[in-house]
Design a protein around this motif. Sequence first.
Motif, mmCIF file in Angstrom:
data_model
loop_
_atom_site.group_PDB
_atom_site.id
_atom_site.type_symbol
_atom_site.label_atom_id
_atom_site.label_comp_id
_atom_site.label_asym_id
_atom_site.label_seq_id
_atom_site.Cartn_x
_atom_site.Cartn_y
_atom_site.Cartn_z
ATOM 1 N N GLN A 1 0.783 -1.115 0.050
ATOM 2 C CA GLN A 1 -0.005 0.011 -0.006
ATOM 3 C C GLN A 1 0.960 1.311 -0.186
ATOM 4 O O GLN A 1 0.349 2.332 -0.454
ATOM 5 N N LEU A 2 2.065 1.191 0.572
ATOM 6 C CA LEU A 2 3.086 2.319 0.442
ATOM 7 C C LEU A 2 3.565 2.324 -0.871
ATOM 8 O O LEU A 2 3.933 3.668 -1.561
ATOM 9 N N ASP A 3 3.829 1.273 -1.469
ATOM 10 C CA ASP A 3 4.306 1.384 -2.820
ATOM 11 C C ASP A 3 3.604 2.070 -4.108
ATOM 12 O O ASP A 3 4.294 2.778 -4.830
ATOM 13 N N VAL A 4 2.338 2.195 -3.916
ATOM 14 C CA VAL A 4 1.496 2.666 -4.609
ATOM 15 C C VAL A 4 1.747 4.290 -4.688
ATOM 16 O O VAL A 4 1.685 4.867 -5.719
ATOM 17 N N HIS A 5 2.187 4.788 -3.321
ATOM 18 C CA HIS A 5 2.113 6.327 -3.370
ATOM 19 C C HIS A 5 3.753 6.793 -3.662
ATOM 20 O O HIS A 5 3.876 7.886 -3.694
ATOM 21 N N VAL A 6 4.331 5.924 -4.142
ATOM 22 C CA VAL A 6 5.870 6.089 -4.341
ATOM 23 C C VAL A 6 5.685 6.544 -6.180
ATOM 24 O O VAL A 6 6.568 7.262 -6.548
ATOM 25 N N THR A 7 5.152 6.212 -6.869
ATOM 26 C CA THR A 7 4.663 6.182 -8.251
ATOM 27 C C THR A 7 4.608 7.689 -8.308
ATOM 28 O O THR A 7 3.501 8.223 -7.788
ATOM 29 N N GLY A 8 5.544 8.133 -9.221
ATOM 30 C CA GLY A 8 5.230 9.514 -9.625
ATOM 31 C C GLY A 8 5.741 10.578 -8.545
ATOM 32 O O GLY A 8 5.652 12.061 -8.754
ATOM 33 N N SER A 9 6.467 10.316 -7.526
ATOM 34 C CA SER A 9 7.176 11.018 -6.274
ATOM 35 C C SER A 9 7.952 11.875 -7.130
ATOM 36 O O SER A 9 8.880 11.642 -7.966
ATOM 37 N N GLY A 10 7.964 13.321 -6.779
ATOM 38 C CA GLY A 10 8.848 14.367 -7.286
ATOM 39 C C GLY A 10 8.297 14.712 -8.753
ATOM 40 O O GLY A 10 9.209 15.785 -9.130
ATOM 41 N N GLY B 1 7.815 11.370 -0.376
ATOM 42 C CA GLY B 1 8.094 10.783 -1.319
ATOM 43 C C GLY B 1 9.840 10.564 -1.503
ATOM 44 O O GLY B 1 10.117 9.380 -2.170
ATOM 45 N N ASP B 2 10.566 11.681 -1.160
ATOM 46 C CA ASP B 2 12.062 11.388 -1.161
ATOM 47 C C ASP B 2 12.374 10.296 0.028
ATOM 48 O O ASP B 2 13.799 9.959 0.132
ATOM 49 N N VAL B 3 11.482 9.878 0.852
ATOM 50 C CA VAL B 3 12.004 8.748 1.857
ATOM 51 C C VAL B 3 11.545 7.660 1.373
ATOM 52 O O VAL B 3 12.312 6.563 1.298
ATOM 53 N N LEU B 4 10.351 7.406 0.905
ATOM 54 C CA LEU B 4 9.692 6.209 0.420
ATOM 55 C C LEU B 4 10.304 5.531 -0.928
ATOM 56 O O LEU B 4 10.152 4.414 -1.394
ATOM 57 N N ARG B 5 11.156 6.451 -1.616
ATOM 58 C CA ARG B 5 11.579 6.193 -3.153
ATOM 59 C C ARG B 5 12.600 5.138 -2.690
ATOM 60 O O ARG B 5 13.251 4.389 -3.533
ATOM 61 N N HIS B 6 13.346 5.104 -1.511
ATOM 62 C CA HIS B 6 14.396 4.400 -1.155
ATOM 63 C C HIS B 6 13.831 3.016 -0.705
ATOM 64 O O HIS B 6 12.842 3.097 0.708
ATOM 65 N N ASN B 7 13.955 1.910 -1.160
ATOM 66 C CA ASN B 7 13.376 0.489 -0.695
ATOM 67 C C ASN B 7 13.752 0.368 0.992
ATOM 68 O O ASN B 7 12.805 -0.211 1.541
ATOM 69 N N ILE B 8 14.994 0.631 1.206
ATOM 70 C CA ILE B 8 15.188 0.373 2.714
ATOM 71 C C ILE B 8 14.320 0.876 3.653
ATOM 72 O O ILE B 8 13.635 0.495 4.562
#
Length: 386
Positions: free
Chosen positions: A244-253, A262-269
């Motif tokens: 559910q978090l993955d969905v919100h990374v799409t298009g970040s930035g 966005g700049d936190v969740l774009r990193h997998n770790i």
Amino acid sequence: MTEGQWNLGNLASKKKNSGATLVFQKAKANKETTVVAAAAPIMDHDRVKQVPLDPSDLFLQNLGVSNTEGKPRPGMSSKLRQCQKFVEIVGNLISSFKQDQQTCISVVDMGCGRGYLTFSLHSYLQRMYHRSKDAASCRVKSRGIDVRPKLVQEMNGIARELGPSFDGLDFCEGTIEQIMTTENDKTTGSTGMHPQDGKDGDLKILIALHACDTATDDALWFGIDRQCDIIVTAPCCHKEVRRQLDVHVTGSGKGDNHHPYGDVLRHNIYRERMAETVTDSLRALLLELAHYHVQVFEFIGGEHTSKNVMIAATKLPNPRSDADLMDIQDRIQALAHLHGVSKQRLSTWMGKVVLAPENAENMNDTTPRTTNHKKLSPKRMPPLVS
């Protein structure tokens, strides 16, 4: 003072690398100097650490954890420390909860694997609370559940070889989900807890360490539904919320889709850590909603295992008030709203809505949806945008 005698002020001592103190004393009879070894005073850093399990216990030897001298076998030092720490934690929970009138301690370990911790806890409880010569002693019954039939057979064989003190320990085959959906579980005891469990006065304990993803939620619900007094879990994997978090990374930035996270969740770790934090925080709140006192803490150092967060819940003596329950429900929905989480397995089992329908429809709206929720700062993080 006669010849050849020394008082305390004439004693000369010398420290060796071992820490022992050698005292030199003059001998009158043969006029030779003899050396007498005296025990060094015990310093705080020299004290032997007290541990709940004897490392040389036969069950640890049979499981391949330690040898006859109580020293860990190659590659098993971390496992031995894990067993000691686990028993210490659960033992403290039991001692602070158990009442004198409780005549039976019943333990079920879901997803027990090779049963290192199952054997360890049973051995400790048997020694602490069960005395066969005492008619009023507490009985200890433990059951480990695992999906692998050969492993279950092997563990039962080891338990039987260990003699009468392990007669109350057995292992059975099954998945956590199967245990949850077996209708005869409560009446026949064919799976899950022993038939003796569920009686008034029994102390019921649920353990589920490293159950993958939503299997931890299944185990938590089993504990809640069976009204277990103590629930101890160490979650593993958090894929349900991670997706559910993955969905919100799409298009970040990119333009309007950018979110401060966005700049936190774009990193997998960090996405993995965020999923773990959010999931276990929701689980803790849901356990509080079920009238448990909850602690979340580090189980054992990260050098031993990366999955080292433990959730420990103990049943409250009195249920929470309606106002408290409403406040917890509001906090659950606020946390889910903030992170864009619309479903969570334990909340589904409990029949609770983790995210109100109106919030799910409009994730951009930062206005709290319940009147009882404390007003949030306008500078707070806006919810994730789908």
